[in-house]
Design a protein around this motif. Structure first.
Motif, PDB file in Angstrom:
ATOM      1  N   ASP A  44       9.287  -5.250   3.028  1.00 13.70           N
ATOM      2  CA  ASP A  44       8.196  -4.298   3.183  1.00 13.70           C
ATOM      3  C   ASP A  44       8.641  -3.002   2.518  1.00 13.70           C
ATOM      4  OD1 ASP A  44       6.362  -5.874   4.675  1.00 13.70           O
ATOM      5  OD2 ASP A  44       7.582  -5.554   6.464  1.00 13.70           O
ATOM      6  N   ARG A  45       7.827  -2.522   1.565  1.00  9.20           N
ATOM      7  CA  ARG A  45       8.172  -1.280   0.886  1.00  9.20           C
ATOM      8  C   ARG A  45       6.900  -0.522   0.542  1.00  9.20           C
ATOM      9  NH1 ARG A  45       8.081  -2.086  -4.947  1.00  9.20           N
ATOM     10  NH2 ARG A  45       7.593  -4.263  -5.334  1.00  9.20           N
ATOM     11  N   GLU A  46       7.100   0.688   0.173  1.00 11.80           N
ATOM     12  CA  GLU A  46       5.962   1.518  -0.214  1.00 11.80           C
ATOM     13  C   GLU A  46       6.109   1.863  -1.690  1.00 11.80           C
ATOM     14  OE1 GLU A  46       4.019   5.728   1.086  1.00 11.80           O
ATOM     15  OE2 GLU A  46       4.807   4.414   2.635  1.00 11.80           O
ATOM     16  N   SER A 100      -0.023   6.127  -2.931  1.00 13.45           N
ATOM     17  CA  SER A 100       0.973   5.211  -2.377  1.00 13.45           C
ATOM     18  C   SER A 100       0.287   3.978  -1.805  1.00 13.45           C
ATOM     19  CB  SER A 100       1.815   5.905  -1.323  1.00 13.45           C
ATOM     20  OG  SER A 100       1.005   6.302  -0.258  1.00 13.45           O
ATOM     21  N   THR A 101       0.976   2.885  -1.938  1.00 11.23           N
ATOM     22  CA  THR A 101       0.490   1.600  -1.443  1.00 11.23           C
ATOM     23  C   THR A 101       1.645   0.892  -0.766  1.00 11.23           C
ATOM     24  OG1 THR A 101      -0.988   1.432  -3.336  1.00 11.23           O
ATOM     25  CG2 THR A 101      -0.572  -0.582  -2.115  1.00 11.23           C
ATOM     26  N   SER A 102       1.360   0.253   0.341  1.00  8.83           N
ATOM     27  CA  SER A 102       2.382  -0.508   1.016  1.00  8.83           C
ATOM     28  C   SER A 102       2.375  -1.940   0.482  1.00  8.83           C
ATOM     29  CB  SER A 102       2.115  -0.388   2.460  1.00  8.83           C
ATOM     30  OG  SER A 102       2.049  -1.150   3.272  1.00  8.83           O
ATOM     31  N   HIS A 121       3.990  -5.855   0.791  1.00 12.44           N
ATOM     32  CA  HIS A 121       4.642  -6.845   1.660  1.00 12.44           C
ATOM     33  C   HIS A 121       4.925  -8.081   0.807  1.00 12.44           C
ATOM     34  CE1 HIS A 121       5.500  -9.063   5.345  1.00 12.44           C
ATOM     35  NE2 HIS A 121       4.801 -10.054   4.837  1.00 12.44           N
TER      36      HIS A 121
END
Length: 92
Positions: free
Chosen positions: A73-75, A83-85, A87
């Motif tokens: 999980d990163r941004e 920004s978008t997360s 997965h």
């Protein structure tokens, strides 16, 4: 279900080892044609082999199903500052 088979096999193997030990060291009666101490040794050997096999079955059945999957999980931020997360699941 396999875990129960391994556990049950372990119990029966320990009982066989204990019965064999009693027959080998505690029973002094002699029959004609066979010796109870020999039967005791056979029970202890069979119980030992069964205990090893049951331990292997129990150990294999306790492993988690599936491969070595990794989850990340990163941004992420694009060039405009949004920004978008993210997965990610990687399965090997």
């Amino acid at each position: 279900m396999e875990a129960n088979v391994g556990r049950t096999g372990m119990v029966f193997s320990i009982i066989a080892i204990a019965a064999g030990a009693v027959m080998y060291w505690a029973v002094t009666a002699h029959g004609t044609g066979f010796r109870l101490s020999t039967v005791g040794v056979i029970l202890m050997v069979v119980g030992g082999v069964g205990l090893v096999a049951s331990t292997i079955v129990f150990g294999v059945s306790r492993r988690p199903a599936g491969g070595r999957g990794h989850v990340y999980d990163r941004e992420a931020t694009d060039s405009q500052g949004r920004s978008t997360s993210v997965h990610e699941e990687l399965h090997q």
